[in-house]
Design a protein around this motif. Structure first.
Motif, mmCIF file in Angstrom:
data_model
loop_
_atom_site.group_PDB
_atom_site.id
_atom_site.type_symbol
_atom_site.label_atom_id
_atom_site.label_comp_id
_atom_site.label_asym_id
_atom_site.label_seq_id
_atom_site.Cartn_x
_atom_site.Cartn_y
_atom_site.Cartn_z
ATOM 1 N N ASP A 42 -118.125 0.233 8.108
ATOM 2 C CA ASP A 42 -119.278 1.389 7.863
ATOM 3 C C ASP A 42 -119.375 1.953 6.637
ATOM 4 O O ASP A 42 -117.900 2.927 6.631
ATOM 5 C CB ASP A 42 -119.252 2.326 9.507
ATOM 6 C CG ASP A 42 -120.236 3.404 9.971
ATOM 7 O OD1 ASP A 42 -120.832 3.898 7.958
ATOM 8 O OD2 ASP A 42 -120.164 4.093 10.249
ATOM 9 N N TRP A 43 -120.087 1.280 5.692
ATOM 10 C CA TRP A 43 -119.473 1.894 4.273
ATOM 11 C C TRP A 43 -119.383 3.148 4.297
ATOM 12 O O TRP A 43 -119.187 4.109 2.971
ATOM 13 C CB TRP A 43 -120.071 0.892 3.286
ATOM 14 C CG TRP A 43 -119.990 -0.228 3.739
ATOM 15 C CD1 TRP A 43 -120.631 -1.496 4.251
ATOM 16 C CD2 TRP A 43 -118.431 -0.774 2.917
ATOM 17 N NE1 TRP A 43 -119.842 -2.608 3.759
ATOM 18 C CE2 TRP A 43 -118.488 -2.782 3.435
ATOM 19 C CE3 TRP A 43 -117.788 -1.011 1.557
ATOM 20 C CZ2 TRP A 43 -117.902 -3.162 2.718
ATOM 21 C CZ3 TRP A 43 -116.892 -1.503 1.519
ATOM 22 C CH2 TRP A 43 -117.130 -2.823 1.919
ATOM 23 N N LEU A 44 -121.190 4.219 4.228
ATOM 24 C CA LEU A 44 -121.646 5.729 4.577
ATOM 25 C C LEU A 44 -120.993 6.076 4.848
ATOM 26 O O LEU A 44 -120.396 6.954 4.430
ATOM 27 C CB LEU A 44 -122.847 4.863 4.468
ATOM 28 C CG LEU A 44 -124.292 4.335 3.940
ATOM 29 C CD1 LEU A 44 -125.503 4.695 4.402
ATOM 30 C CD2 LEU A 44 -124.042 4.275 2.472
ATOM 31 N N THR A 52 -129.721 9.528 7.117
ATOM 32 C CA THR A 52 -127.924 9.291 7.380
ATOM 33 C C THR A 52 -127.280 9.876 5.629
ATOM 34 O O THR A 52 -125.708 10.627 6.337
ATOM 35 C CB THR A 52 -127.540 7.703 7.649
ATOM 36 O OG1 THR A 52 -127.582 7.435 7.913
ATOM 37 C CG2 THR A 52 -126.377 7.977 7.666
ATOM 38 N N LEU A 53 -128.097 10.066 5.115
ATOM 39 C CA LEU A 53 -127.417 10.826 3.300
ATOM 40 C C LEU A 53 -127.196 12.401 3.826
ATOM 41 O O LEU A 53 -126.839 12.822 2.437
ATOM 42 C CB LEU A 53 -127.471 9.958 2.804
ATOM 43 C CG LEU A 53 -127.600 8.560 2.208
ATOM 44 C CD1 LEU A 53 -127.566 7.317 1.416
ATOM 45 C CD2 LEU A 53 -125.466 8.369 2.012
ATOM 46 N N GLY A 54 -128.527 12.710 5.290
ATOM 47 C CA GLY A 54 -128.635 14.263 4.732
ATOM 48 C C GLY A 54 -129.633 14.545 4.167
ATOM 49 O O GLY A 54 -129.786 15.836 3.009
ATOM 50 N N LEU A 55 -130.558 13.613 3.341
ATOM 51 C CA LEU A 55 -131.503 13.867 2.170
ATOM 52 C C LEU A 55 -133.080 13.611 2.869
ATOM 53 O O LEU A 55 -133.103 13.745 4.031
ATOM 54 C CB LEU A 55 -132.346 12.170 1.094
ATOM 55 C CG LEU A 55 -130.665 11.983 0.725
ATOM 56 C CD1 LEU A 55 -130.684 11.111 0.142
ATOM 57 C CD2 LEU A 55 -130.493 12.831 0.068
ATOM 58 N N PRO A 56 -134.030 14.435 2.266
ATOM 59 C CA PRO A 56 -135.332 14.819 3.049
ATOM 60 C C PRO A 56 -136.154 13.176 2.954
ATOM 61 O O PRO A 56 -135.743 12.678 2.666
ATOM 62 C CB PRO A 56 -136.318 15.527 1.915
ATOM 63 C CG PRO A 56 -135.697 15.310 0.659
ATOM 64 C CD PRO A 56 -134.141 15.092 1.182
ATOM 65 N N VAL A 57 -137.124 13.174 4.010
ATOM 66 C CA VAL A 57 -137.887 12.434 4.409
ATOM 67 C C VAL A 57 -138.374 11.444 3.066
ATOM 68 O O VAL A 57 -139.304 10.099 3.097
ATOM 69 C CB VAL A 57 -138.873 12.688 5.584
ATOM 70 C CG1 VAL A 57 -138.048 12.348 6.464
ATOM 71 C CG2 VAL A 57 -139.814 12.842 4.780
ATOM 72 N N THR A 58 -138.623 13.059 2.367
ATOM 73 C CA THR A 58 -139.771 12.414 0.579
ATOM 74 C C THR A 58 -138.381 11.117 0.047
ATOM 75 O O THR A 58 -139.140 10.676 -1.051
ATOM 76 C CB THR A 58 -139.949 13.463 -0.151
ATOM 77 O OG1 THR A 58 -138.357 14.159 0.301
ATOM 78 C CG2 THR A 58 -141.032 13.942 0.719
ATOM 79 N N ALA A 59 -137.410 10.630 0.504
ATOM 80 C CA ALA A 59 -136.113 10.361 -0.587
ATOM 81 C C ALA A 59 -136.752 9.212 -0.991
ATOM 82 O O ALA A 59 -137.449 8.274 0.028
ATOM 83 C CB ALA A 59 -135.247 10.603 -0.159
#
Length: 254
Positions: free
Chosen positions: A89-91, A139-146
């Motif tokens: 689980d790298w991330l 997973t990375l806490g980014l918005p869906v527009t990322a």
């Protein structure tokens, strides 16, 4: 592995009592594959048992790898991508530190840039194809527009603990070598303190990955360097100078 088999003749693994594994392989791909297997074993051991006994919250939550540079490390990156991108689980768990960095010297490749180009960017592409960009962004806490670039930037920010030699590099460009050395030593001290805060005073990583050059070079240390005469580091030395105190003139001790 049975002695006398073709595979046995192509690979030898030496394990020192100190825990160091030295693999001797016929080709770089084989070296990368065997090193990848060792990394997987160490990660599994940490995940199932060792982390519950680790010092500090950081080492309980993160599997810490210190990296060098060079073609041997690139071969390991390829093996990680091909064989271990799903089994680790790298991330969530893996955090990268560095054994060396460059200010732009001829013949020296940036270990951080090598990690980014040869592992993190391809890993982001693989994970995006498997999970979908929205799930990966979440997973990375980014918005869906990322987008893909946002994904890579977030992975680097979360997973990589760099050595920042930008100021020293600029001083060299301005032909100020003394100032560059001073700035590099300041960054060395900052990096050591950061590692100690996360890993403890001993700065013990879960895994250290470094290749060995044809002439015996390991990281930035080449055979017969005068600084290798010192084998007893001082607590006052920087992490990159633990066995190089001759280069610190009178700044070492102990």
């Amino acid at each position: 592995m049975k002695l006398g088999s073709k595979k046995a003749r192509n690979f030898a693994l030496i394990q020192e009592e100190s825990g160091i594994h030295v693999g001797i392989s016929a080709t770089l791909p084989q070296a990368g594959q065997h090193a990848g297997v060792l990394l997987q074993q160490q990660y599994d051991q940490w995940l199932s048992k060792d982390r519950f006994q680790a010092w500090g919250a950081f080492k309980r939550e993160h599997f810490c790898i210190a990296l060098g540079g060079g073609n041997t490390i690139k071969a390991q990156y390829r093996a990680w991508l091909e064989q271990h991108h799903n089994s680790i689980d790298w991330l969530r768990h893996v955090r990268f530190f560095f054994l060396e960095e460059t200010t732009g010297e001829t013949g020296w490749e940036s270990a951080e840039q090598s990690l980014l180009i040869n592992f993190l960017m391809p890993l982001a592409h693989k994970l995006r194809r498997q999970r979908g960009i929205r799930a990966l962004a979440n997973t990375l806490g980014l918005p869906v527009t990322a987008d893909q670039d946002d994904i890579i930037d977030a992975m680097v920010s979360a997973m990589v603990h760099p050595i920042n030699l930008a100021a020293a590099r600029q001083a060299l460009k301005n032909r100020q070598p003394r100032k560059a050395r001073q700035l590099a030593n300041q960054e060395c001290q900052r990096y050591q303190q950061s590692i100690q805060e996360k890993l403890g005073a001993t700065m013990a990583f879960h895994c250290i990955v470094s290749g060995i050059g044809k002439d015996g070079t390991i990281g930035a240390l080449a055979p017969y360097m005068p600084c290798l005469l010192y084998t007893s580091p001082s607590p006052r030395d920087c992490v990159s100078n633990l066995v190089c105190r001759l280069l610190l003139e009178n700044g070492g001790g102990g």
